[in-house]
Design a protein around this motif. Structure first.
Motif, mmCIF file in Angstrom:
data_model
loop_
_atom_site.group_PDB
_atom_site.id
_atom_site.type_symbol
_atom_site.label_atom_id
_atom_site.label_comp_id
_atom_site.label_asym_id
_atom_site.label_seq_id
_atom_site.Cartn_x
_atom_site.Cartn_y
_atom_site.Cartn_z
ATOM 1 N N ASP A 9 -73.483 83.093 3.881
ATOM 2 C CA ASP A 9 -73.560 81.646 4.086
ATOM 3 C C ASP A 9 -72.712 81.215 5.278
ATOM 4 N N ALA A 265 -78.209 83.395 -1.355
ATOM 5 C CA ALA A 265 -79.146 82.734 -2.270
ATOM 6 C C ALA A 265 -80.321 83.617 -2.645
ATOM 7 N N ASP A 302 -83.609 74.670 0.053
ATOM 8 C CA ASP A 302 -82.364 75.032 -0.621
ATOM 9 C C ASP A 302 -81.217 74.865 0.371
ATOM 10 N N ARG A 303 -80.354 73.887 0.105
ATOM 11 C CA ARG A 303 -79.344 73.488 1.086
ATOM 12 C C ARG A 303 -77.915 73.860 0.692
ATOM 13 N N ASP A 304 -77.739 74.636 -0.356
ATOM 14 C CA ASP A 304 -76.389 74.890 -0.858
ATOM 15 C C ASP A 304 -75.483 75.554 0.166
ATOM 16 N N TYR A 306 -74.967 74.733 3.145
ATOM 17 C CA TYR A 306 -74.270 73.764 3.999
ATOM 18 C C TYR A 306 -74.029 72.427 3.320
ATOM 19 N N ASP A 308 -72.648 70.632 -0.428
ATOM 20 C CA ASP A 308 -72.121 70.704 -1.789
ATOM 21 C C ASP A 308 -73.099 69.990 -2.721
ATOM 22 N N PRO A 309 -73.640 70.692 -3.733
ATOM 23 C CA PRO A 309 -74.590 70.044 -4.640
ATOM 24 C C PRO A 309 -74.033 68.775 -5.283
ATOM 25 N N VAL A 312 -75.099 65.507 -3.473
ATOM 26 C CA VAL A 312 -76.511 65.122 -3.387
ATOM 27 C C VAL A 312 -76.768 63.702 -3.894
ATOM 28 N N ARG A 331 -71.728 72.145 8.397
ATOM 29 C CA ARG A 331 -71.976 71.695 7.034
ATOM 30 C C ARG A 331 -71.815 70.183 6.931
#
Length: 390
Positions: A9, A265, A302-304, A306, A308-309, A312, A331
């Motif tokens: 990542d 991921a 899927d953006r995890d 860059y 932080d969930p 969102v 990020r």
């Protein structure tokens, strides 16, 4: 058997920053160059196109950006991925037309024919006749708005019932579906804007003649373009971005010669030359204020890696549209908005350090200078944007 290369990542964020977040001395000189750096600019919201380009340019000028966006010499506004409006470099327009545009047009035309039949008038021959008349009027006038066309082309102003019997039943003009399909099919393009810089009203013009590319070849080329701008990415990322089926996505990846890599991921794909090239230098950290629906955060499903969930809910609306975001070193670290008095307000959702805060403040000042006395409100508003704007 060779081991599958691995890209972490941290390495993905470095690639993202290098390609999408150019710092001082690494910015584009023209709107076309800024567009090419991210493949295409989302144009559903008219303000987004200006802001996305300005964020990536060195000393952007509002008037010159507008001229490049609407003159159609180097850039075209066209319906492309997921039936969404984009500004794209004219050179790759034939690829997008064959890979995603014409399939979108076929779906919209099929839906229109189904509604015509359900409403008791018109068939394929009737649609073909109206299409010829519409294109003749545009050819004669040079440009014409939807309302102008509906006023002179017999039948184009007819209304059909959409979703009959449902709570959201509505009536819609035939012109809405037909002109969309003609644009997606490469017959029309969006011409000059009607109204200010944030207006989505426009005239229609005849599309330029574009080379005809077989769809499989176009899909493979679009994969190469996407991986060049957004890779490494997963099958899910590419499927979501293009709107293709899983089978089409996997076939296009294979045809493009993409190579598998291990990601945090799961399994991702990159261009072969990415693996064979010497490792690129990690760019110096840089800050960016990107607008709502900017192509960078819209480039992956899927953006995890860059984002932080936990951030969102503040940065996305209920339909999954992303709002204005603050970036540092590859990020998302916060969000921003323009207030009624023109000032830019921003908030960090995580603390990236003193250097980052100073860089974000400088970038906010730079973007405020680009906007000057101009005002905008995102078409899709998010919780944090609303809070900051108020």
């Amino acid at each position: 058997m060779n081991a599958v290369p691995r890209i972490t990542d941290v390495q993905r964020r470095a690639r993202l920053a290098r390609r999408h977040l150019p710092g001082p001395g690494r910015r584009a000189a023209t709107t076309r160059e800024a567009t090419e750096s991210v493949l295409a600019l989302h144009a559903t919201d008219a303000a987004t196109v200006y802001l996305s380009a300005a964020a990536r340019m060195d000393g952007p000028d509002h008037e010159s950006v507008g001229r490049e966006l609407y003159e159609r010499a180097a850039l075209l506004r066209m319906t492309a991925m997921r039936c969404t409006l984009f500004v794209v470099p004219t050179a790759i327009a034939p690829v997008l037309l064959a890979a995603v545009g014409r399939p979108n047009a076929a779906v919209r035309t099929k839906g229109l024919l189904r509604r015509l039949e359900a409403n008791g008038f018109g068939d394929a021959a009737w649609v073909e006749s109206v299409t010829r008349s519409t294109l003749d009027v545009v050819r004669e006038r040079g440009e014409a708005t939807t309302a102008e066309l509906a006023a002179v082309v017999p039948g184009l102003d007819r209304q059909v019932v959409v979703s009959p019997g449902k709570p959201y039943e509505a009536r819609r003009s035939i012109a809405t579906d037909l002109l969309f399909a003609l644009a997606a099919d490469g017959h029309l393009v969006r011409g000059s804007r009607r109204g200010g810089w944030t207006s989505n009203q426009h005239a229609w013009a005849l599309a330029p003649e574009l080379p005809d590319i077989p769809a499989p070849l176009a899909r493979a080329e679009l994969v190469r373009l996407w991986l060049g701008a957004f890779g490494p990415g997963t099958v899910a990322d590419l499927k979501w971005w293009t709107g293709w089926t899983v089978a089409q996505t996997c076939k296009a990846l294979s045809d493009a010669g993409a190579r598998e890599v291990g990601l945090d991921a799961g399994t991702g794909h990159v261009l072969p030359e990415e693996l064979e090239a010497s490792p690129a230098a990690t760019p110096e950290p840089s800050a960016a204020l990107l607008p709502a629906l900017d192509p960078t955060p819209m480039g992956w499903r899927d953006r995890d890696f860059y984002l932080d969930p936990g951030h969102v809910p503040a940065l996305f609306d209920r339909m999954g549209n992303i709002g204005p975001t603050v970036w540092w070193d590859g990020r998302i670290v916060g969000g921003w908005a323009q207030r009624a008095d023109g000032t830019l307000a921003w908030r960090l959702l995580t603390d990236p350090g003193r250097e980052a805060r100073a860089a974000v403040e400088a970038e906010a000042d730079r973007m405020a200078g680009f906007l000057g006395e101009r005002r905008f409100t995102p078409a899709y508003r998010t919780p944090l944007e609303r809070e900051l704007a108020s």
